[in-house]
Scaffold this motif. Structure first.
Motif, PDB file in Angstrom:
ATOM      1  N   GLU A  58      26.552   6.995 -20.826  1.00  0.00           N
ATOM      2  CA  GLU A  58      25.877   6.183 -21.837  1.00  0.00           C
ATOM      3  C   GLU A  58      24.392   6.545 -21.843  1.00  0.00           C
ATOM      4  O   GLU A  58      23.553   5.799 -21.331  1.00  0.00           O
ATOM      5  N   PRO A  59      24.048   7.680 -22.426  1.00  0.00           N
ATOM      6  CA  PRO A  59      22.655   8.129 -22.384  1.00  0.00           C
ATOM      7  C   PRO A  59      21.733   7.223 -23.188  1.00  0.00           C
ATOM      8  O   PRO A  59      22.129   6.631 -24.189  1.00  0.00           O
ATOM      9  N   ASP A  60      20.505   7.095 -22.706  1.00  0.00           N
ATOM     10  CA  ASP A  60      19.492   6.380 -23.463  1.00  0.00           C
ATOM     11  C   ASP A  60      18.221   7.222 -23.438  1.00  0.00           C
ATOM     12  O   ASP A  60      18.196   8.331 -22.926  1.00  0.00           O
ATOM     13  N   GLY A  61      17.155   6.692 -24.006  1.00  0.00           N
ATOM     14  CA  GLY A  61      15.916   7.448 -24.085  1.00  0.00           C
ATOM     15  C   GLY A  61      15.683   7.959 -25.492  1.00  0.00           C
ATOM     16  O   GLY A  61      16.349   7.552 -26.446  1.00  0.00           O
ATOM     17  N   GLY A  62      14.747   8.875 -25.623  1.00  0.00           N
ATOM     18  CA  GLY A  62      14.414   9.422 -26.931  1.00  0.00           C
ATOM     19  C   GLY A  62      15.285  10.601 -27.319  1.00  0.00           C
ATOM     20  O   GLY A  62      16.154  11.033 -26.558  1.00  0.00           O
ATOM     21  N   VAL A  63      15.038  11.111 -28.515  1.00  0.00           N
ATOM     22  CA  VAL A  63      15.713  12.319 -28.994  1.00  0.00           C
ATOM     23  C   VAL A  63      14.813  13.502 -28.671  1.00  0.00           C
ATOM     24  O   VAL A  63      13.642  13.535 -29.053  1.00  0.00           O
ATOM     25  N   LEU A  64      15.363  14.469 -27.955  1.00  0.00           N
ATOM     26  CA  LEU A  64      14.620  15.641 -27.496  1.00  0.00           C
ATOM     27  C   LEU A  64      14.948  16.833 -28.390  1.00  0.00           C
ATOM     28  O   LEU A  64      16.112  17.064 -28.728  1.00  0.00           O
ATOM     29  N   VAL A  65      13.922  17.600 -28.765  1.00  0.00           N
ATOM     30  CA  VAL A  65      14.158  18.787 -29.588  1.00  0.00           C
ATOM     31  C   VAL A  65      13.171  19.875 -29.184  1.00  0.00           C
ATOM     32  O   VAL A  65      12.003  19.611 -28.931  1.00  0.00           O
ATOM     33  N   GLY A  66      13.672  21.107 -29.113  1.00  0.00           N
ATOM     34  CA  GLY A  66      12.817  22.251 -28.862  1.00  0.00           C
ATOM     35  C   GLY A  66      12.376  22.852 -30.182  1.00  0.00           C
ATOM     36  O   GLY A  66      13.168  22.943 -31.125  1.00  0.00           O
ATOM     37  N   VAL A  67      11.115  23.261 -30.277  1.00  0.00           N
ATOM     38  CA  VAL A  67      10.589  23.809 -31.527  1.00  0.00           C
ATOM     39  C   VAL A  67       9.956  25.168 -31.287  1.00  0.00           C
ATOM     40  O   VAL A  67       9.401  25.442 -30.224  1.00  0.00           O
ATOM     41  N   ASP A  68      10.077  26.034 -32.299  1.00  0.00           N
ATOM     42  CA  ASP A  68       9.359  27.298 -32.345  1.00  0.00           C
ATOM     43  C   ASP A  68       9.121  27.613 -33.816  1.00  0.00           C
ATOM     44  O   ASP A  68       9.070  26.700 -34.637  1.00  0.00           O
ATOM     45  N   ILE A 123      10.837  13.407 -28.986  1.00  0.00           N
ATOM     46  CA  ILE A 123      10.020  14.221 -28.087  1.00  0.00           C
ATOM     47  C   ILE A 123      10.250  15.681 -28.442  1.00  0.00           C
ATOM     48  O   ILE A 123      11.371  16.200 -28.288  1.00  0.00           O
ATOM     49  N   ALA A 124       9.227  16.336 -28.966  1.00  0.00           N
ATOM     50  CA  ALA A 124       9.307  17.741 -29.349  1.00  0.00           C
ATOM     51  C   ALA A 124       8.630  18.586 -28.286  1.00  0.00           C
ATOM     52  O   ALA A 124       7.537  18.261 -27.818  1.00  0.00           O
ATOM     53  N   VAL A 125       9.281  19.685 -27.898  1.00  0.00           N
ATOM     54  CA  VAL A 125       8.767  20.535 -26.830  1.00  0.00           C
ATOM     55  C   VAL A 125       8.694  21.976 -27.310  1.00  0.00           C
ATOM     56  O   VAL A 125       9.664  22.505 -27.871  1.00  0.00           O
ATOM     57  N   ARG A 126       7.535  22.585 -27.115  1.00  0.00           N
ATOM     58  CA  ARG A 126       7.369  24.024 -27.355  1.00  0.00           C
ATOM     59  C   ARG A 126       7.159  24.679 -25.999  1.00  0.00           C
ATOM     60  O   ARG A 126       6.118  24.506 -25.369  1.00  0.00           O
ATOM     61  N   ALA A 127       8.170  25.392 -25.517  1.00  0.00           N
ATOM     62  CA  ALA A 127       8.088  26.066 -24.225  1.00  0.00           C
ATOM     63  C   ALA A 127       7.725  27.532 -24.461  1.00  0.00           C
ATOM     64  O   ALA A 127       8.354  28.220 -25.268  1.00  0.00           O
ATOM     65  N   ILE A 128       6.722  27.994 -23.754  1.00  0.00           N
ATOM     66  CA  ILE A 128       6.220  29.355 -23.948  1.00  0.00           C
ATOM     67  C   ILE A 128       6.273  30.091 -22.620  1.00  0.00           C
ATOM     68  O   ILE A 128       5.713  29.640 -21.613  1.00  0.00           O
ATOM     69  N   SER A 169       0.607  25.674 -33.719  1.00  0.00           N
ATOM     70  CA  SER A 169       1.489  25.905 -34.863  1.00  0.00           C
ATOM     71  C   SER A 169       2.716  24.989 -34.791  1.00  0.00           C
ATOM     72  O   SER A 169       3.129  24.393 -35.790  1.00  0.00           O
ATOM     73  N   ALA A 170       3.300  24.886 -33.588  1.00  0.00           N
ATOM     74  CA  ALA A 170       4.486  24.036 -33.419  1.00  0.00           C
ATOM     75  C   ALA A 170       4.124  22.569 -33.630  1.00  0.00           C
ATOM     76  O   ALA A 170       4.883  21.814 -34.264  1.00  0.00           O
ATOM     77  N   ALA A 171       2.973  22.137 -33.107  1.00  0.00           N
ATOM     78  CA  ALA A 171       2.561  20.745 -33.265  1.00  0.00           C
ATOM     79  C   ALA A 171       2.346  20.396 -34.730  1.00  0.00           C
ATOM     80  O   ALA A 171       2.711  19.307 -35.187  1.00  0.00           O
ATOM     81  N   ALA A 172       1.775  21.335 -35.486  1.00  0.00           N
ATOM     82  CA  ALA A 172       1.561  21.098 -36.911  1.00  0.00           C
ATOM     83  C   ALA A 172       2.890  20.960 -37.642  1.00  0.00           C
ATOM     84  O   ALA A 172       3.035  20.143 -38.566  1.00  0.00           O
ATOM     85  N   ARG A 173       3.876  21.735 -37.206  1.00  0.00           N
ATOM     86  CA  ARG A 173       5.201  21.657 -37.823  1.00  0.00           C
ATOM     87  C   ARG A 173       5.851  20.302 -37.545  1.00  0.00           C
ATOM     88  O   ARG A 173       6.480  19.704 -38.417  1.00  0.00           O
ATOM     89  N   GLU A 202       6.187  12.463 -29.890  1.00  0.00           N
ATOM     90  CA  GLU A 202       5.271  13.126 -28.965  1.00  0.00           C
ATOM     91  C   GLU A 202       5.522  14.623 -29.053  1.00  0.00           C
ATOM     92  O   GLU A 202       6.652  15.062 -29.300  1.00  0.00           O
ATOM     93  N   PHE A 203       4.466  15.392 -28.824  1.00  0.00           N
ATOM     94  CA  PHE A 203       4.610  16.846 -28.760  1.00  0.00           C
ATOM     95  C   PHE A 203       4.084  17.328 -27.416  1.00  0.00           C
ATOM     96  O   PHE A 203       3.019  16.902 -26.967  1.00  0.00           O
ATOM     97  N   HIS A 204       4.848  18.220 -26.782  1.00  0.00           N
ATOM     98  CA  HIS A 204       4.445  18.788 -25.500  1.00  0.00           C
ATOM     99  C   HIS A 204       4.507  20.306 -25.580  1.00  0.00           C
ATOM    100  O   HIS A 204       5.582  20.879 -25.804  1.00  0.00           O
ATOM    101  N   GLY A 205       3.376  20.961 -25.421  1.00  0.00           N
ATOM    102  CA  GLY A 205       3.354  22.404 -25.279  1.00  0.00           C
ATOM    103  C   GLY A 205       3.317  22.738 -23.804  1.00  0.00           C
ATOM    104  O   GLY A 205       2.400  22.325 -23.081  1.00  0.00           O
ATOM    105  N   VAL A 206       4.344  23.453 -23.321  1.00  0.00           N
ATOM    106  CA  VAL A 206       4.456  23.709 -21.881  1.00  0.00           C
ATOM    107  C   VAL A 206       4.717  25.191 -21.644  1.00  0.00           C
ATOM    108  O   VAL A 206       5.134  25.930 -22.541  1.00  0.00           O
TER     109      VAL A 206
END
Length: 293
Positions: free
Chosen positions: A143-153, A177-182, A210-214, A228-232
């Motif tokens: 029964e997962p909870d929390g936010g919706v996570l998505v990777g962006v590029d 929660i959007a994540v741009r992993a580099i 660029s990812a944050a703007a998207r 939220e946006f996280h560049g990591v």
């Protein structure tokens, strides 16, 4: 938008039961019909398949089984519109055959025979990679909870995943929660050539901006969804997999290749389908013009 169809494939195994429960809750959230499909088949050539009384008995048994699972779904999520059906055919073919009618296909991580695959069953992978509509592979926490996570590029498939992720966050009343992993460049300059003047930090900053703007642009279409946006720095598969332990859902994009646009998943997508700690939702992007050639 309310309505539509959520279609879930069932086979009687525990992963299938988890997928059914998740699909019923999702259908209720969407105000959608829950269509439960049990695909059954003869493991002999078509010319040798039983006919007459034996075939009728098999059909009646399949109908009774899927009707029972339909009643389980109604009991678990009262008020959901449940439509169970048994269909003769290969499970992947049956589910892919209704994809054009569905708003969402839902499958479990594997079939009843766990020895066939320790993590992701072949049917689940076929449906997730080839369907023409979004596909949820239910795995991880019960029964997962929390936010919706998505990777962006910067890819088209990432854009489709981002739009779908915002829509899901809105349906569930949760954050995105959007994540741009580099990954830093690891390849040294070619032997005998002068080193290239390349500012790794500046390049990473530009990609993150660029990812944050998207994300911000897409977020304007869903003003009620906090994000939220996280560049990591790091491998995208590892980063998203680790964060999936705190997410309700992780959304990934499919990756097209020439005429096969929408039929393939990238390595990050396949990694998450095998290892994520929450359900994985695959968004299938429309092919780009150059990919359709």
């Amino acid at each position: 938008m309310a309505g539509g169809q959520v279609v879930v494939g069932v086979d009687g195994g525990e992963p299938s039961a988890e997928a059914l429960r998740w699909a019923a809750t999702t259908a209720a959230r969407r105000g959608a019909t829950l269509r439960i499909l049990l695909a059954y088949r003869w493991r002999v050539p078509a010319a040798l398949a039983p006919r007459g009384g034996l075939a009728e008995a098999a059909r009646e048994l399949a109908d009774a089984l899927v009707a029972d699972w339909g009643r389980d779904a109604e009991a678990a999520v009262p008020g959901v519109d449940v439509r169970p059906a048994a269909v003769l055919g290969h499970p992947a073919d049956v589910l892919l055959g209704v994809a054009d009618e569905a708003d969402l296909l839902v499958v479990g991580t594997r079939g009843r025979h766990r020895a066939a695959s320790a993590m992701l069953g072949s049917i689940s992978q076929q449906v997730a990679t080839r369907a023409s509509c979004p596909v949820a592979v239910v795995r991880g926490r019960a029964e997962p909870d929390g936010g919706v996570l998505v990777g962006v590029d910067d890819s088209a498939s990432s854009g489709a995943a981002l739009r779908l992720a915002f829509a899901e966050a809105e349906r569930w009343g949760t954050e995105l929660i959007a994540v741009r992993a580099i990954e830093p460049p690891l390849t040294p300059p070619a032997l005998g050539l002068p080193p290239v003047l390349y500012d790794t930090a500046e390049a990473a900053r530009a990609l993150s901006e660029s990812a944050a703007a998207r994300v911000a642009e897409t977020g304007r279409e869903h003003p009620g969804v906090p994000w939220e946006f996280h560049g990591v720095t790091g491998d995208a598969g590892d980063v998203l997999c680790e964060r999936s332990g705190r997410a309700r859902l992780v959304v990934i994009g499919s990756r097209g290749h020439r005429g096969l646009a929408g039929l393939l998943l990238g390595s990050v997508g396949l990694y998450l389908l095998q290892r994520a700690e929450c359900p994985v939702l695959v968004a299938h992007a429309e092919p780009r013009a150059e990919e359709a050639l």
